[in-house]
Design an enzyme around this catalytic site. Structure first.
Site, short mmCIF file in Angstrom:
data_model
loop_
_atom_site.label_atom_id
_atom_site.label_comp_id
_atom_site.label_asym_id
_atom_site.label_seq_id
_atom_site.Cartn_x
_atom_site.Cartn_y
_atom_site.Cartn_z
N HIS A 28 0.86 -1.19 0.00
CA HIS A 28 0.00 0.00 0.00
C HIS A 28 0.89 1.23 0.00
O HIS A 28 1.67 1.44 0.93
CB HIS A 28 -0.91 0.02 1.24
CG HIS A 28 -1.86 -1.13 1.28
ND1 HIS A 28 -3.09 -1.10 0.68
CD2 HIS A 28 -1.74 -2.37 1.82
CE1 HIS A 28 -3.71 -2.26 0.86
NE2 HIS A 28 -2.91 -3.05 1.55
N HIS A 34 -8.67 -10.31 -0.82
CA HIS A 34 -8.63 -10.11 0.63
C HIS A 34 -9.66 -11.07 1.21
O HIS A 34 -10.86 -10.80 1.18
CB HIS A 34 -8.98 -8.66 0.98
CG HIS A 34 -8.94 -8.39 2.47
ND1 HIS A 34 -8.13 -7.44 3.04
CD2 HIS A 34 -9.60 -8.97 3.50
CE1 HIS A 34 -8.29 -7.45 4.35
NE2 HIS A 34 -9.19 -8.36 4.66
N LYS A 70 -7.94 -6.76 -7.70
CA LYS A 70 -7.96 -7.05 -6.26
C LYS A 70 -9.41 -7.05 -5.80
O LYS A 70 -10.12 -6.06 -5.95
CB LYS A 70 -7.18 -5.97 -5.49
CG LYS A 70 -7.25 -6.08 -3.96
CD LYS A 70 -6.43 -7.25 -3.42
CE LYS A 70 -6.57 -7.38 -1.90
NZ LYS A 70 -5.86 -6.34 -1.16
N ASP A 100 2.19 -6.16 2.74
CA ASP A 100 0.97 -5.46 3.18
C ASP A 100 1.35 -4.25 4.02
O ASP A 100 0.60 -3.83 4.89
CB ASP A 100 0.04 -6.40 3.96
CG ASP A 100 -1.37 -5.85 4.07
OD1 ASP A 100 -1.71 -4.88 3.36
OD2 ASP A 100 -2.15 -6.39 4.89
N HIS A 107 -2.18 -12.00 2.06
CA HIS A 107 -1.85 -11.88 3.49
C HIS A 107 -2.54 -12.94 4.34
O HIS A 107 -3.31 -12.63 5.23
CB HIS A 107 -2.17 -10.47 4.02
CG HIS A 107 -3.50 -9.89 3.61
ND1 HIS A 107 -4.68 -10.55 3.79
CD2 HIS A 107 -3.80 -8.72 3.01
CE1 HIS A 107 -5.67 -9.80 3.34
NE2 HIS A 107 -5.16 -8.68 2.85
#
Lengths: 335, 335
Positions: A14, A132, A95, A238, A166
């Site tokens: 990010h 995610h 994403k 992340d 993640h």
């Protein structure tokens, strides 16, 4: 002791925008490149916005060569939109965020069934899907509860490259082993901490992230998978900067900032476990093989000479506190 | 709608000392009395210090009549010390902390086996043992891991009155049902919140306490036990004020401040579930029967008229943020 890494990649990063981007982008400059997450406000959903964001990142990087693997926020795009994205320079993947699950994900997808057409097209076109993977359930169960969705995706779209981003649980690793079309990223902090480090003593906002750190058994399984060179597990920091004032206040935002110290800390961990030989695959080789990436050539040498982590990074009116602020890491980057 | 409670008791209360004591003591004044925890710095271990602390509490309470049930920090006291404590006015029980497990508990007992003589004497003398029951394990497992110690204590000292303080799990309730010599307190917040409320969204330091809030199934079981009038479950707020600056900073201290709103919120909850008839037992009757207490006579009437909870309570240079700061509770105390 030294190790020279060939084109290390951060497969989940990010960089934010504006002044925060200007502060943090150069702090990822030891990597050869990174997968850039699109959850700005508003999220990056169109190739035009993605190109403009890529340009802002390049400006923030200054003269540092850096491969940006840009992502677009998944919003059930149609064939025309997918084709346009795929033909746009720097585009890498979509994403997918379940709606509202993490920072700036309010616009995410609420029901996957509605996205089947898009996913089928992505499978045919060879566009990766980064996910995610958390449900809206109890915080410690969210990832485990989402595994059924991963399973369904992996079965329904066997040629779709699906990345479980993640991951934080041993159960996710088990699922990873079941399906060849699944791959996964894992952060630095989830190789190290558990919920105990966040809330077992005093509350530690700088270690609060989503997905939240889980149980010791989960952490141990993730670390073992990384150290043993799991072929479909990739490093994705992340790294998620928030202004210090937002991390150290009531309602602390989720995210751990690790970009500038991730490679030294990884070298420390892998060296301590006698697994330095697996670091190249973890931070670059697996990602290059899985996605067929050819990042720019950049060699980074790490040495077991201590790095002093600053208490914070400040610039452009922004201040971010890194993991291990004010502490030492026993490895560092050889300049 | 109204309910008049007869001598409500808070069976687990932290009043701190100094200016903080002056601020928070009067905010418990709607109760007829409370069990006062001894974990000051240094902890209250001797009857002399306990009497002096009791006097400071009385001064802080001003003209408000209030029964102080004082406790001493358990340190493997000998027979002479136990006898002196038992003969000291206001003495109620010993509080046992596993070493280092919560705020100011560094001086606690590390191995229970070393305390057998003291526990045998307490059993013979009829002195209650109040226990902070957490292991040093993973934060979500600490209470469950300690249940074996409770079981051993309950079996080895069948006449010892053992209180499992601030229980947070369904498993603790199951154990409570197994042994007649076990009783338990439960806080307001553990009837309401789970870990989701602390760390499932943004981080909420004012809901961070020890033991940490657990899973939805645990919260539901505790609430059901309270609403159904479990005869050995008592209200103990564990109201634990910390200065605002310590709650809203890195390394936030554990504790939720609920004293001034506990009775209205309990009335709201019990009324919502049609269980107002059980509230008297929960906040007074069970404790009086279990311990043979005769608190001072005080009637408190609660009505379903909203209470505005202040954003903070400030006085004597101290500032404390309560649970539900700035919100409304649909019941209030009728003055």
């Amino acid at each position: 002791m030294e190790i020279t890494l060939d084109s290390p990649l951060d497969m989940h990063l990010h960089l934010r925008d504006g002044d925060m981007l200007k502060l943090v982008a150069p702090l990822s400059g030891d990597f050869a490149g990174a997968v850039i997450m699109p959850n700005l406000v508003p999220p990056v959903t169109e190739p035009g916005g993605m190109l403009a964001y890529n340009q802002r990142i390049r400006e923030a990087m200054g003269n540092t060569p850096f491969s940006c693997y840009m992502t677009l926020f998944f919003t059930k795009q149609n064939e025309q939109q997918l084709a346009l994205a795929q033909s746009t320079p720097s585009f890498f993947a979509y994403k997918l965020y379940p709606a509202g699950i993490t920072t700036n994900s309010e616009g995410g997808v609420a029901r996957l069934a509605e996205a089947e057409n898009t996913l089928k097209l992505m499978e045919e076109m060879g566009i990766p899907l980064l996910v995610h993977g958390e449900s809206h359930g109890f915080v410690m169960d969210r990832e485990a509860e989402f595994l059924g969705v991963y399973r369904q995706l992996a079965q329904q779209f066997p040629k779709l490259r699906i990345c479980m981003e993640h991951i934080t649980t041993a159960a996710a690793l088990d699922l990873l082993d079941e399906f060849e079309n699944l791959c996964a990223t894992v952060t630095l902090q989830h190789l190290i901490i558990t919920l105990d480090d966040v809330a077992g003593g005093a509350l530690q906002p700088h270690l609060f992230c989503k997905p939240i750190a889980k149980r010791p058994g989960d952490r141990d399984a993730l670390l073992q998978a990384a150290l043993s060179g799991h072929p479909r597990l990739m490093f994705g920091s992340d790294s998620a900067p928030h202004p210090r004032c937002k991390k150290e206040a009531c309602g602390c935002a989720a995210g751990v900032f690790t970009a500038p110290l991730a490679l030294p800390k990884l070298a420390e961990i892998f060296a301590r476990h006698g697994a330095l030989c697996q670091l190249q695959s973890f931070v670059s080789g697996n990602a290059r093989r899985i996605y067929g990436l050819t990042p720019l050539a950049k060699q980074v040498t790490l040495q077991n000479t201590p790095m002093a982590v600053p208490g914070s990074y400040r610039s452009y009116g922004q201040q971010v506190v890194p993991m291990y602020a004010g502490e030492h890491i026993s490895w560092s980057i050889k300049s």
